[in-house]
Design a protein around this motif. Sequence first.
Motif, PDB file in Angstrom:
ATOM      1  N   PHE A  38       0.831  -1.209   0.000  1.00  0.00           N
ATOM      2  CA  PHE A  38       0.000   0.000   0.000  1.00  0.00           C
ATOM      3  C   PHE A  38       0.864   1.256   0.000  1.00  0.00           C
ATOM      4  N   GLN A  39       1.878   1.246   0.834  1.00  0.00           N
ATOM      5  CA  GLN A  39       2.690   2.453   0.972  1.00  0.00           C
ATOM      6  C   GLN A  39       3.518   2.720  -0.280  1.00  0.00           C
ATOM      7  N   VAL A  63       1.235   4.841  -2.499  1.00  0.00           N
ATOM      8  CA  VAL A  63       1.190   6.238  -2.043  1.00  0.00           C
ATOM      9  C   VAL A  63       2.502   6.944  -2.347  1.00  0.00           C
ATOM     10  N   SER A  64       3.581   6.226  -2.137  1.00  0.00           N
ATOM     11  CA  SER A  64       4.901   6.786  -2.384  1.00  0.00           C
ATOM     12  C   SER A  64       5.052   7.183  -3.854  1.00  0.00           C
ATOM     13  N   ASP A 123       2.845  10.300  -4.568  1.00  0.00           N
ATOM     14  CA  ASP A 123       3.546  11.455  -3.989  1.00  0.00           C
ATOM     15  C   ASP A 123       4.729  11.850  -4.873  1.00  0.00           C
ATOM     16  N   SER A 135       8.663   3.929   3.375  1.00  0.00           N
ATOM     17  CA  SER A 135       7.916   3.958   4.622  1.00  0.00           C
ATOM     18  C   SER A 135       8.850   4.070   5.816  1.00  0.00           C
ATOM     19  N   PHE A 152      -7.020   2.829   6.572  1.00  0.00           N
ATOM     20  CA  PHE A 152      -6.197   3.200   5.419  1.00  0.00           C
ATOM     21  C   PHE A 152      -5.585   4.593   5.554  1.00  0.00           C
ATOM     22  N   LEU A 187      -2.646   3.920   7.756  1.00  0.00           N
ATOM     23  CA  LEU A 187      -1.635   3.101   7.072  1.00  0.00           C
ATOM     24  C   LEU A 187      -0.891   3.872   5.982  1.00  0.00           C
ATOM     25  N   LEU A 188      -1.637   4.681   5.234  1.00  0.00           N
ATOM     26  CA  LEU A 188      -1.044   5.321   4.060  1.00  0.00           C
ATOM     27  C   LEU A 188      -0.517   6.729   4.319  1.00  0.00           C
ATOM     28  N   PHE A 189      -1.158   7.447   5.234  1.00  0.00           N
ATOM     29  CA  PHE A 189      -0.792   8.866   5.370  1.00  0.00           C
ATOM     30  C   PHE A 189      -0.230   9.230   6.744  1.00  0.00           C
ATOM     31  N   GLN A 249       2.739   9.412   8.011  1.00  0.00           N
ATOM     32  CA  GLN A 249       3.862  10.357   8.019  1.00  0.00           C
ATOM     33  C   GLN A 249       3.449  11.738   7.509  1.00  0.00           C
ATOM     34  N   TYR A 250       2.507  11.758   6.573  1.00  0.00           N
ATOM     35  CA  TYR A 250       2.075  13.037   6.007  1.00  0.00           C
ATOM     36  C   TYR A 250       1.220  13.818   7.004  1.00  0.00           C
ATOM     37  N   PHE A 302       7.188  -2.111  12.372  1.00  0.00           N
ATOM     38  CA  PHE A 302       8.239  -1.130  12.117  1.00  0.00           C
ATOM     39  C   PHE A 302       9.130  -0.942  13.327  1.00  0.00           C
TER      40      PHE A 302
END
Lengths: 286, 161
Positions: A50-51, A54-55, A58, A115, B16, B19-21, B23-24, B65
């Motif tokens: 998923f990331q 998005v990466s 972006d 990520s 989601f 999960l996806l944003f 860091q933003y 992580f």
Amino acid sequence: MSKFFLFLWEHRQSLIFLLLLLISLAVLSLPGRQRFHLARRINRAVITPFQMVVSQVDYFLHLKKENEILRKNNFILFMEVSRLEEAKKQNQRFERLLEFTSQTPIHFIACKVISGGIGEKADIFIIDKGTVHGVVPNLPVLVPEGLVGKIIETDAKRSMVQLYTHQDFRVSAKPSQKEERAIVGSGPGGELYLFNIPLRTQVKPGDLIVSSGMGGIFPKGIPVGTVAELEKEEEMEITLRAILTPAVDLDQVSEVFVLADTAFVSPKAGLLFEASDSLVNLWNEH
Amino acid sequence: MRTNLKFTLFLLTLFFIHLLFYQYLALGEVSLDLFLVLVVYCALRWGPVGGSISGFICGLIQDSFSYTYFGLHAVAKIVIGFAIGKVRHSFFSNKYIVQATIILTSKIFHDIIFYSIYFSRGEESFWRQIIFHTAPSAFYTCILGVALFIMFRFKVAIKSW
């Protein structure tokens, strides 16, 4: 028997809670290697796919803006390269005159951080370059400000970086202007320490700590942090330890460089350039 | 049926977005924990079992992580999910202010559990972390969590497992 099952059914909520809590605590106390494999599996299966999407989105959103900046920089660098070419030729002439041997070039692979964690106190990054780009385990990972960590795991097209906040991370280091070697490592809270400093030390607050080049992974001269404070080590009061302010703020890192072995670097790497000891000198000045 | 669908969509959105944003959406040191909001709403709707299971899954995903403390998010979130599920009948209401308070309190207790284990071997200031990191993060999480809840416009019906 039925009473037993009745008891289980009546207390199912508490039993499920206790079971899940025990599993979590068991995972928490697993040996490092097993914990690593389990975490890596979850990471690869759930998060990274998923990331990566998005990466990429972006990346394309910022591409136009970045392109303009790069064009400007390209022109400036072109001028600089012309000047340096002349200086290089001059330098080679001087080297021949003085019979110096040339240094082995160092290669960098530019990588994007896909990520950097989705919870508190993450200690790994996932980057977008892997074995096909020449990234292999144990290569140092840097940014212009200094040391970020090292590669611990690689796929074909992505790799995991062990950050300096990871508890197993160690690097042989020394103050930039002195020859007093010690070990930099991370504390339980992710804070950086310079360990095993003798009591009669010349290390003082404000000193820049750089990698010493010992240990075979990190080359000499990469900034690790600045000494904030010196204190006696708890267990052995015959040595000191220094609390370091890291050279790199990991929250601000979105792109990194993998310092690659020349033999492994493939043409597929996103950006490849040579550096020499002049880079180390630049870091020292920085 | 429509409420169930909306609730599922709400949970997926939380999942989601986090999960996806993640860091933003972080404001410097102030981070967001929408996985915790998800656990809170699962616990409010499905009780201790729903809270514990969602806490376990979300916690382990977050832990992937953090190799040094793999399992720690899961421990904290299971406890919070179970506790909220257990006491939900005594305080729950669909008022936004009540939900915001629940999320705020959950985040604070979650971080107290998390950092009390995390800092158990270190000398870093536990309270410094709670005051300067947890408190602003808890406000940020509760504001965004409730804002997303308002966007979906539904009422949480309590169900028992």
